[in-house]
Design a protein around this motif. Structure first.
Motif, PDB file in Angstrom:
ATOM      1  N   THR A  63     107.022  29.189 127.967  1.00 40.02           N
ATOM      2  CA  THR A  63     107.928  28.266 127.271  1.00 40.02           C
ATOM      3  C   THR A  63     108.356  27.114 128.174  1.00 40.02           C
ATOM      4  O   THR A  63     108.510  25.985 127.706  1.00 40.02           O
ATOM      5  CB  THR A  63     109.151  29.014 126.719  1.00 40.02           C
ATOM      6  OG1 THR A  63     109.807  29.735 127.774  1.00 40.02           O
ATOM      7  CG2 THR A  63     108.743  29.995 125.633  1.00 40.02           C
ATOM      8  N   THR A  66     105.339  24.629 128.131  1.00 33.33           N
ATOM      9  CA  THR A  66     105.202  23.849 126.899  1.00 33.33           C
ATOM     10  C   THR A  66     106.349  22.860 126.745  1.00 33.33           C
ATOM     11  O   THR A  66     106.149  21.729 126.282  1.00 33.33           O
ATOM     12  CB  THR A  66     105.140  24.774 125.674  1.00 33.33           C
ATOM     13  OG1 THR A  66     106.296  25.628 125.632  1.00 33.33           O
ATOM     14  CG2 THR A  66     103.896  25.651 125.734  1.00 33.33           C
ATOM     15  N   PHE A 144     101.150  24.024 133.814  1.00 32.56           N
ATOM     16  CA  PHE A 144     100.840  24.191 132.390  1.00 32.56           C
ATOM     17  C   PHE A 144      99.656  25.125 132.169  1.00 32.56           C
ATOM     18  O   PHE A 144      99.754  26.106 131.425  1.00 32.56           O
ATOM     19  CB  PHE A 144     100.568  22.824 131.751  1.00 32.56           C
ATOM     20  CG  PHE A 144     100.333  22.870 130.264  1.00 32.56           C
ATOM     21  CD1 PHE A 144     101.390  22.800 129.376  1.00 32.56           C
ATOM     22  CD2 PHE A 144      99.043  22.967 129.747  1.00 32.56           C
ATOM     23  CE1 PHE A 144     101.181  22.828 128.005  1.00 32.56           C
ATOM     24  CE2 PHE A 144      98.817  22.999 128.376  1.00 32.56           C
ATOM     25  CZ  PHE A 144      99.899  22.925 127.507  1.00 32.56           C
ATOM     26  N   VAL A 148      99.806  28.795 130.258  1.00 29.07           N
ATOM     27  CA  VAL A 148      99.209  28.863 128.921  1.00 29.07           C
ATOM     28  C   VAL A 148      98.063  29.870 128.896  1.00 29.07           C
ATOM     29  O   VAL A 148      97.915  30.636 127.931  1.00 29.07           O
ATOM     30  CB  VAL A 148      98.738  27.464 128.479  1.00 29.07           C
ATOM     31  CG1 VAL A 148      97.886  27.537 127.212  1.00 29.07           C
ATOM     32  CG2 VAL A 148      99.949  26.559 128.244  1.00 29.07           C
ATOM     33  N   MET A 190     100.310  25.486 120.267  1.00 28.53           N
ATOM     34  CA  MET A 190     101.692  25.318 120.701  1.00 28.53           C
ATOM     35  C   MET A 190     102.316  24.192 119.887  1.00 28.53           C
ATOM     36  O   MET A 190     101.752  23.103 119.806  1.00 28.53           O
ATOM     37  CB  MET A 190     101.723  24.990 122.198  1.00 28.53           C
ATOM     38  CG  MET A 190     101.199  26.131 123.066  1.00 28.53           C
ATOM     39  SD  MET A 190     100.434  25.565 124.617  1.00 28.53           S
ATOM     40  CE  MET A 190      98.733  25.307 124.084  1.00 28.53           C
ATOM     41  N   ASN A 192     105.755  21.887 118.453  1.00 32.57           N
ATOM     42  CA  ASN A 192     107.092  21.362 118.696  1.00 32.57           C
ATOM     43  C   ASN A 192     107.537  20.585 117.462  1.00 32.57           C
ATOM     44  O   ASN A 192     106.800  19.739 116.957  1.00 32.57           O
ATOM     45  CB  ASN A 192     107.073  20.448 119.922  1.00 32.57           C
ATOM     46  CG  ASN A 192     108.447  19.938 120.288  1.00 32.57           C
ATOM     47  OD1 ASN A 192     109.420  20.683 120.257  1.00 32.57           O
ATOM     48  ND2 ASN A 192     108.541  18.667 120.655  1.00 32.57           N
ATOM     49  N   ARG A 284     110.575  25.345 118.700  1.00 31.42           N
ATOM     50  CA  ARG A 284     109.241  25.526 119.266  1.00 31.42           C
ATOM     51  C   ARG A 284     108.639  26.812 118.726  1.00 31.42           C
ATOM     52  O   ARG A 284     109.353  27.766 118.401  1.00 31.42           O
ATOM     53  CB  ARG A 284     109.316  25.634 120.788  1.00 31.42           C
ATOM     54  CG  ARG A 284     109.928  24.459 121.513  1.00 31.42           C
ATOM     55  CD  ARG A 284     110.289  24.845 122.934  1.00 31.42           C
ATOM     56  NE  ARG A 284     111.232  25.973 122.958  1.00 31.42           N
ATOM     57  CZ  ARG A 284     111.580  26.632 124.068  1.00 31.42           C
ATOM     58  NH1 ARG A 284     111.060  26.297 125.224  1.00 31.42           N
ATOM     59  NH2 ARG A 284     112.458  27.619 124.005  1.00 31.42           N
ATOM     60  N   ALA A 286     104.597  29.162 118.919  1.00 28.82           N
ATOM     61  CA  ALA A 286     103.225  29.251 119.425  1.00 28.82           C
ATOM     62  C   ALA A 286     102.484  30.269 118.582  1.00 28.82           C
ATOM     63  O   ALA A 286     102.883  31.438 118.511  1.00 28.82           O
ATOM     64  CB  ALA A 286     103.214  29.661 120.896  1.00 28.82           C
TER      65      ALA A 286
END
Length: 353
Positions: A63, A66, A144, A148, A190, A192, A284, A286
């Protein structure tokens, strides 16, 4: 038409502990989990999964990563945008309309997203097409990629555990679907829901993500504890759904509904614009989509077809099915192969058998 069922107007998304499938549990404990999944699959198509074994630090790192990516200026994120036909990289706000995958004309969705997935290079001995297993595009946001990749592996592990449970629940054996998923077209999206401006003016009927069913076998979803996700019931009413603390939401996709001849439900859902007191608030999520091998054939299972329940679907490969759906949601072409799915938006309409 199959749809999520309510009791006294309340939609129940059951909590199911899958620990017996992660340890050497006796058959009775596994049978109880399989029975719970079967019940949820036949009545609501969603379930809250606990006992999944993903460490909190894996989620925390994911988290943070992202949030750092989506917190950048739009111009920086657009450097990682791919063409509409490539299901990888960055999608800016209002660039997609999920309802198009049902053949419906709709306002563009609010969300922005970043996709990674299984690559042809992950399966060096299979000569898979890079068109179906695209190579990933990685931003240079510090930390990142490893965060991920860790979440991708963890969510993938949950999906594979779920497939063993599915096989047991359908009395097919825990390894039944292994040959259809050993090079699965898996995608982690992912998402947003916060636009660059919190006071952006919403268009009429604007939603965070339009009404849709998921395309593949199972979806493993993590989401903030922020309202937004809504599930459509069999009477055409939308119900809010929010995962319990520590739980992952798992729902079934169209491929599994087709395999079970609609005995199990691929439930229509959407994400309402996350608005509090008239202002868009951060949200958010995923979604890990476990979609199956591109060459796997989806056709009603013999155990789900009889004289009273004739086959409702013609055979189709996973690749053919996914390409038709993605051409709608990402390419802007209205899908023409989703009559049974879109019928769920009109429970009074005729069953398009």
């Amino acid at each position: 038409m199959s749809g999520a069922q309510t009791r006294d107007g309340v939609l129940d998304v059951p909590v199911i502990d899958i620990t017996p499938f992660r340890i050497d549990a006796h058959g009775g404990a596994r049978d109880a989990v399989a029975a719970a999944v079967d019940q949820a699959a036949r009545t609501v198509g969603f379930m809250q999964i606990v006992g999944h074994g993903i460490p909190q630090q894996t989620l925390d790192a994911f988290t943070r990563a992202t949030e750092a990516f989506f917190g950048q200026e739009l111009s920086a994120k657009l450097a990682y945008r791919c063409p509409p036909g490539v299901n990888r990289g960055y999608s800016p706000p209002k660039s997609e309309a999920l309802a198009n995958s049902l053949g419906l004309v709709s306002t563009a969705d609010l969300f922005e997203a970043f996709n990674v997935g299984a690559q042809a290079s992950d399966f060096p001995g299979l000569d898979l097409s890079p068109t179906d297993y695209e190579e990933n595009v990685w931003p240079d946001t510090p930390g990142f990629r490893p965060a991920v990749e860790d979440w991708f592996a963890a969510a993938g592990g949950v999906s594979r555990t779920m497939m063993r449970i599915v096989g047991r629940a359908l009395d097919l054996g825990e390894e039944y679907f292994a040959s259809s998923t050993d090079h699965s077209v898996d995608v982690l999206r992912m998402i947003n829901y916060r636009l660059p401006s919190a006071d952006v003016e919403l268009e009429p009927d604007q939603v965070g993500m339009g009404a849709h069913t998921d395309y593949g076998i199972v979806t493993v979803l993590w989401a903030d504890a922020v309202p937004g996700l809504e599930i459509l019931d069999a009477e055409g009413r939308w119900h809010p759904a929010q995962p319990a603390t520590g739980a992952l939401l798992v729902n079934l996709g169209d491929a599994l509904a087709r395999w079970t001849n609609d005995q199990w439900i691929s439930t229509m859902h959407r994400v309402a614009a996350p608005v509090v007191d008239g202002v868009l608030v951060p949200r958010r999520s995923a979604a890990f989509f476990h979609d199956g091998n591109v060459d796997a054939v989806i056709a009603p299972l013999p155990t789900c077809v009889d004289t009273e329940h004739p086959a409702r679907y013609e055979p189709v490969t996973v690749g053919e099915h996914l390409r038709a759906k993605l051409a709608g949601s990402r390419g802007g072409a209205l899908a023409t192969v989703a009559q049974r799915e879109v019928a769920r938006l009109d429970p009074t309409g005729a069953d398009p058998r």
